[in-house]
Scaffold this motif. Structure first.
Motif, mmCIF file in Angstrom:
data_model
loop_
_atom_site.group_PDB
_atom_site.id
_atom_site.type_symbol
_atom_site.label_atom_id
_atom_site.label_comp_id
_atom_site.label_asym_id
_atom_site.label_seq_id
_atom_site.Cartn_x
_atom_site.Cartn_y
_atom_site.Cartn_z
ATOM 1 N N GLU A 213 0.829 -1.196 0.000
ATOM 2 C CA GLU A 213 0.000 0.000 0.000
ATOM 3 C C GLU A 213 0.870 1.255 0.000
ATOM 4 O O GLU A 213 1.940 1.283 0.612
ATOM 5 C CB GLU A 213 -0.916 0.032 1.235
ATOM 6 N N PRO A 214 0.430 2.325 -0.664
ATOM 7 C CA PRO A 214 1.169 3.593 -0.606
ATOM 8 C C PRO A 214 1.249 4.105 0.826
ATOM 9 O O PRO A 214 0.348 3.871 1.649
ATOM 10 C CB PRO A 214 0.334 4.539 -1.488
ATOM 11 N N ARG A 215 2.328 4.801 1.104
ATOM 12 C CA ARG A 215 2.550 5.326 2.453
ATOM 13 C C ARG A 215 1.377 6.194 2.920
ATOM 14 O O ARG A 215 0.917 6.074 4.061
ATOM 15 C CB ARG A 215 3.844 6.127 2.444
ATOM 16 N N ASP A 216 0.881 7.086 2.068
ATOM 17 C CA ASP A 216 -0.206 7.986 2.466
ATOM 18 C C ASP A 216 -1.459 7.210 2.836
ATOM 19 O O ASP A 216 -2.181 7.596 3.769
ATOM 20 C CB ASP A 216 -0.515 8.976 1.341
ATOM 21 N N GLN A 217 -1.715 6.130 2.125
ATOM 22 C CA GLN A 217 -2.882 5.304 2.435
ATOM 23 C C GLN A 217 -2.746 4.679 3.818
ATOM 24 O O GLN A 217 -3.704 4.654 4.602
ATOM 25 C CB GLN A 217 -3.046 4.220 1.376
ATOM 26 N N LEU A 218 -1.565 4.185 4.137
ATOM 27 C CA LEU A 218 -1.347 3.560 5.440
ATOM 28 C C LEU A 218 -1.417 4.587 6.566
ATOM 29 O O LEU A 218 -1.893 4.285 7.663
ATOM 30 C CB LEU A 218 0.003 2.845 5.458
ATOM 31 N N ASP A 219 -0.960 5.799 6.304
ATOM 32 C CA ASP A 219 -1.015 6.838 7.332
ATOM 33 C C ASP A 219 -2.455 7.198 7.688
ATOM 34 O O ASP A 219 -2.717 7.660 8.802
ATOM 35 C CB ASP A 219 -0.257 8.086 6.875
ATOM 36 N N LYS A 220 -3.382 6.997 6.770
ATOM 37 C CA LYS A 220 -4.790 7.309 7.019
ATOM 38 C C LYS A 220 -5.575 6.093 7.505
ATOM 39 O O LYS A 220 -6.775 6.210 7.778
ATOM 40 C CB LYS A 220 -5.429 7.850 5.738
ATOM 41 N N ASP A 221 -4.903 4.960 7.597
ATOM 42 C CA ASP A 221 -5.563 3.702 7.956
ATOM 43 C C ASP A 221 -5.652 3.599 9.479
ATOM 44 O O ASP A 221 -4.823 2.962 10.135
ATOM 45 C CB ASP A 221 -4.773 2.529 7.369
ATOM 46 N N THR A 266 8.855 -3.952 2.614
ATOM 47 C CA THR A 266 8.572 -3.432 3.955
ATOM 48 C C THR A 266 7.711 -2.169 3.895
ATOM 49 O O THR A 266 7.745 -1.406 2.935
ATOM 50 C CB THR A 266 9.856 -3.065 4.710
ATOM 51 N N ARG A 267 6.962 -1.998 4.981
ATOM 52 C CA ARG A 267 6.333 -0.731 5.332
ATOM 53 C C ARG A 267 6.639 -0.513 6.805
ATOM 54 O O ARG A 267 6.184 -1.268 7.657
ATOM 55 C CB ARG A 267 4.820 -0.744 5.077
ATOM 56 N N SER A 268 7.426 0.518 7.087
ATOM 57 C CA SER A 268 7.947 0.747 8.427
ATOM 58 C C SER A 268 7.193 1.885 9.104
ATOM 59 O O SER A 268 7.002 2.960 8.513
ATOM 60 C CB SER A 268 9.448 1.084 8.332
ATOM 61 N N PHE A 269 6.783 1.655 10.352
ATOM 62 C CA PHE A 269 6.100 2.684 11.146
ATOM 63 C C PHE A 269 7.036 3.154 12.252
ATOM 64 O O PHE A 269 7.661 2.340 12.932
ATOM 65 C CB PHE A 269 4.810 2.126 11.741
ATOM 66 N N HIS A 275 6.964 5.378 7.437
ATOM 67 C CA HIS A 275 8.218 5.957 6.945
ATOM 68 C C HIS A 275 8.165 6.093 5.421
ATOM 69 O O HIS A 275 7.636 5.224 4.725
ATOM 70 C CB HIS A 275 9.367 5.039 7.337
ATOM 71 N N ALA A 276 8.732 7.197 4.906
ATOM 72 C CA ALA A 276 8.821 7.374 3.457
ATOM 73 C C ALA A 276 9.744 6.341 2.828
ATOM 74 O O ALA A 276 9.609 6.014 1.648
ATOM 75 C CB ALA A 276 9.317 8.779 3.133
ATOM 76 N N PRO A 316 8.734 2.182 0.407
ATOM 77 C CA PRO A 316 7.832 2.956 -0.457
ATOM 78 C C PRO A 316 8.505 3.777 -1.547
ATOM 79 O O PRO A 316 7.882 4.070 -2.572
ATOM 80 C CB PRO A 316 7.098 3.874 0.534
ATOM 81 N N THR A 317 9.759 4.165 -1.359
ATOM 82 C CA THR A 317 10.412 5.014 -2.365
ATOM 83 C C THR A 317 11.617 4.341 -3.015
ATOM 84 O O THR A 317 12.430 5.010 -3.650
ATOM 85 C CB THR A 317 10.848 6.355 -1.734
ATOM 86 N N GLY A 318 11.742 3.027 -2.881
ATOM 87 C CA GLY A 318 12.846 2.340 -3.541
ATOM 88 C C GLY A 318 13.308 1.129 -2.755
ATOM 89 O O GLY A 318 12.512 0.281 -2.348
ATOM 90 N N GLU A 319 14.619 1.061 -2.520
ATOM 91 C CA GLU A 319 15.178 -0.074 -1.778
ATOM 92 C C GLU A 319 16.389 0.358 -0.977
ATOM 93 O O GLU A 319 16.991 1.405 -1.232
ATOM 94 C CB GLU A 319 15.535 -1.217 -2.732
#
Length: 365
Positions: A213-221, A266-269, A275-276, A316-319
């Motif tokens: 999921e895009p970072r912005d979507q997760l931030d609103k979840d 990964t999606r890191s909080f 995290h971007a 979210p922005t690469g690796e």
């Protein structure tokens, strides 16, 4: 009237922070923290009256001095400054801000360049972690131009190669503070792990998400974030961190199978915002989790074998590529060394101003 304190703003990796000499700040912790809050403009969600950037990645501070350890060159204390609350947290490490310590130390004359490549050994006082920074230098200062690129920071720059020593359990006291590679917390299989950063690693699918999921979507979840915070609060005591309600650790990493040819997605909080990209020590810790047989990360990772492993951590922005030296046995691997590439650039060198009453209060303490 205002009073000034010497300060540099430096982009370190994918973060940005204010760097100070320890001798320029109050020795008393409470006084120092009040001063840092004033410099960064906290508490205020925009940090409009200070140097902070209204985001956890740009509300950071480095406090630097010559090392008191004969085996190191520099001592570095990292501080995460709260944005909309008056809080300064020196519990965690920050590998991105660490990347800027070498250029700062060279510019302030704390270390001397030794030619085209200068090695600076840094002790992070938060955790006792020791890292070797290999910095390209020119005319006594850190070189900024080069072809090194890191996802999450624009353009290219000179590389700063970082090798970490003794990061295992640097905050929690053990790589796996519960002794397990898998624990159940709030009904979810997790790895509670600390290889430089306390992180709760769990499969995205186990909380009903894909991990892409895009970072912005997760931030609103809000449903997801409520679930993750419940897990975080329950895991804190089990990670030897106590009540973590007002702490920035542990972080949380959702993991999933890679989608762009890497090792793991990964999606890191951090811990309440997505995290971007992913933090340095969080990337090292997630890569380590992926090397543990049976862990949630290992179950989704495309992990090779062998002693030297290059783990591409997608974000979210690469690796973010982490190099691990893995010893031990197949059943019980031991992470002997972690290395990675960062870049850094001095953005500003000058004087940060606070009101004289703020400084006077700090000096009285």
């Amino acid at each position: 009237m205002q009073a000034g304190i010497r300060c540099m703003l430096i982009r370190g990796g994918t973060s940005k922070g204010a760097y100070f000499l320890a001798e320029d700040l109050p020795a008393d912790t409470a006084a120092r923290d009040r001063l840092l809050l004033a410099v960064m403009g906290s508490p205020d969600k925009r940090q409009v009256d200070g140097l902070g950037g209204a985001h956890p990645l740009t509300s950071k501070v480095a406090i630097v001095s010559r090392s008191g350890d004969a085996g190191c060159d520099i001592d570095f204390l990292f501080a995460q400054v709260g944005i909309d609350e008056a809080r300064v947290d020196t519990t965690p490490n920050c590998g991105n801000i660490l990347a800027g310590v070498g250029p700062f130390a060279l510019a302030r004359g704390l270390v001397r360049a030794t030619g085209a490549l200068t090695s600076v050994r840094v002790r992070t006082l938060n955790t006792g972690t020791i890292a070797d920074l290999a910095i390209e230098t020119h005319n006594g200062l850190a070189r900024t131009t080069g072809s090194a690129r890191i996802d999450g920071a624009p353009g290219t720059s000179a590389p700063i190669n970082i090798s970490f020593r003794d990061t295992e359990g640097s905050v929690c006291g053990a790589l796996l503070p519960t002794g397990n590679s898998v624990d159940m917390v709030d009904g979810v299989a997790v790895t509670l792990i600390d290889n430089g950063m306390p992180v709760i690693v769990l499969r995205a699918s186990d909380v009903g998400r894909t991990g892409s999921e895009p970072r912005d979507q997760l931030d609103k979840d809000t449903e997801l974030k409520t679930k993750l915070e419940r897990i975080r609060l329950a895991a804190g005591p089990r990670m030897n961190l106590g009540d973590v309600a007002r702490k920035v650790v542990p972080k949380i990493a959702l993991v999933a199978p890679p989608q762009a040819g890497g090792t793991i997605l990964t999606r890191s909080f951090i811990p309440h915002e997505c995290h971007a990209s992913i933090g340095v020590f969080a990337a090292v810790t997630v890569a380590t989790a992926a090397a543990l047989p049976g862990s949630p990360a290992a179950q989704v990772a495309s992990m090779g074998n062998g002693r030297e492993r290059s783990i591409s951590v997608e974000h979210p922005t690469g690796e973010f590529t982490v190099s691990l030296t893995v010893g031990g046995t197949t059943a019980k691997p031991v992470i002997e060394r972690a290395g990675l590439l960062r870049t850094a650039r001095i953005l500003m060198d000058g004087t940060a101003y606070v009101s004289e009453p703020t400084l006077a209060t700090a000096e009285q303490d």
